[in-house]
Structure formats: structure tokens, C-alpha cells
Design a protein around this motif. Sequence first.
Motif, PDB file in Angstrom:
ATOM      1  N   UNK A  85      25.886   8.813  -4.384  1.00 54.53           N
ATOM      2  CA  UNK A  85      24.564   8.928  -3.754  1.00 54.53           C
ATOM      3  C   UNK A  85      23.560   9.396  -4.802  1.00 54.53           C
ATOM      4  N   UNK A  86      22.385   8.800  -4.793  1.00 56.52           N
ATOM      5  CA  UNK A  86      21.320   9.182  -5.722  1.00 56.52           C
ATOM      6  C   UNK A  86      20.061   9.502  -4.929  1.00 56.52           C
ATOM      7  N   UNK A 126      22.325  13.378  -8.367  1.00 56.96           N
ATOM      8  CA  UNK A 126      23.301  12.314  -8.154  1.00 56.96           C
ATOM      9  C   UNK A 126      24.634  12.976  -7.815  1.00 56.96           C
ATOM     10  N   UNK A 127      25.366  12.389  -6.879  1.00 63.84           N
ATOM     11  CA  UNK A 127      26.625  12.981  -6.436  1.00 63.84           C
ATOM     12  C   UNK A 127      27.631  11.882  -6.131  1.00 63.84           C
ATOM     13  N   UNK A 128      28.782  11.918  -6.804  1.00 60.41           N
ATOM     14  CA  UNK A 128      29.882  11.008  -6.480  1.00 60.41           C
ATOM     15  C   UNK A 128      30.593  11.563  -5.254  1.00 60.41           C
ATOM     16  N   UNK A 129      30.682  10.746  -4.196  1.00 57.41           N
ATOM     17  CA  UNK A 129      31.227  11.223  -2.918  1.00 57.41           C
ATOM     18  C   UNK A 129      32.605  10.649  -2.629  1.00 57.41           C
ATOM     19  N   UNK A 130      33.013   9.595  -3.339  1.00 60.63           N
ATOM     20  CA  UNK A 130      34.387   9.103  -3.239  1.00 60.63           C
ATOM     21  C   UNK A 130      34.742   8.435  -4.556  1.00 60.63           C
ATOM     22  N   UNK A 131      36.049   8.406  -4.877  1.00 58.68           N
ATOM     23  CA  UNK A 131      36.471   7.969  -6.200  1.00 58.68           C
ATOM     24  C   UNK A 131      37.753   7.156  -6.124  1.00 58.68           C
TER      25      UNK A 131
END
Length: 214
Positions: free
Chosen positions: A198-199, A204-209
Amino acid sequence: MKRIYIVRHGQTYINRYHKMQGWCDTPLTDKGIAGADQAGEILKDIPFDIALSSDVKRASDTCDIIVKHNVNHDEIQHIATPFFREHFYGYFEGMDIDAAWQMIGGPHGYQNHSDLFKNEPIDTIKNWIKDADPFHDAENAQEYWQRLDKGFKLISQLDGAENILLVTHGFTIRSIADRYGDFAITEDPRNASVTVMNMTEQKMKVVSYNNTKI
């Protein structure tokens, strides 16, 4: 808010042969094409506003395959850019992976890729890659992030683009997940796996990988 669906390209011949692959390139294997098709099916109902990829052919081809499946396939523009290329490994491009990581990690007491990534910050590893390169052509962390940050600035300036497809590379996705998320990154994301970021204007945040579904 922008939601970026980050996909690793499908398997290539160099992946299959267990060799280092940064800016050098080989075609997708049949398995790689099938993986791209699978990612396309997973993401087909996400109404992408735009698609971006590394300008390296394996990523660009994967992106085109995914777009063909998408509900918005007739409207999606594909932008290929060097900003989202893989880390440049310099001298180590095309070398056997185990031999390369022994050369990179050996001077620091590491004989294999796994132990190195379990114990050292990923940006330290980038710097060690450049240090170990006899020509010092490989990117260090500063050079790498200067390039990637230009790509994220490009995304931030895409007015009206909320759902974004980004096809890039394993070490790059691992680096993004480490910098902007809270995930274990000891292993590369799988070919054709999906990572979501999400930006907003603030962060900015990585929410799944490294997923095979969303």
C-alpha cells in the motif's frame, strides 16, 4: 491510496540452472510461462489501472501475460522501466549461485546464501556484493536504492492509478519487503508469486509477501 501488486517474473532458464541473474537475461521456460498465466488468473479480477515492469525481457514478458488475463486488459498501459530492474551483480552475473555467494560471503565468515541472509542486513549484503566484485561494477545499497526510489516516485505521480501491477525480480522484492514490511526474507520469493504494498502520501507498507493467492 495506491495498492501495488508486485509479482516476481516467471521462471527463466538461468533460474532453472541455478545461476545469478540480475541485469543479464534469458527467456521464460515453459514452467515460467505457466507461472505467469497462473499469476494472471489470480489477479484477473483486480481492475488494474496501469502495469509497470522492469525493462528486462523476462519481467516485461511476464507482465504482458498477466495483463492478457485481466478484466481491464483492453485499457491497461504497460510501462517498462530500468528503475525496477533486479540488483546488478556485476562480475557475478551468470555465475553459479553457490559459488558466487561463497565469494561474496566468504570474507565475512559465510559459506552459503542461507546463513548470510539469516544473519546480515540485506543492504549490508548489497555492499558486500560490490566489495567482492573484482571490477566493482555491482551496485551497492546506495546505488540500488537511488534507482528504486526513482521508480516509486514515478508510481506516486501516477494520478488516478489506484490498482497497479508491478512485475520485477526476486532480490528486489525481497529488498522491498525488508524495507517496507515486517516479513522474514531469508528465502527468495517464488517465481510468479504476489506481494502487495500500500502506498499513501505518508508511507509505503508491504502488507503481504510471497503468496500464490490474494
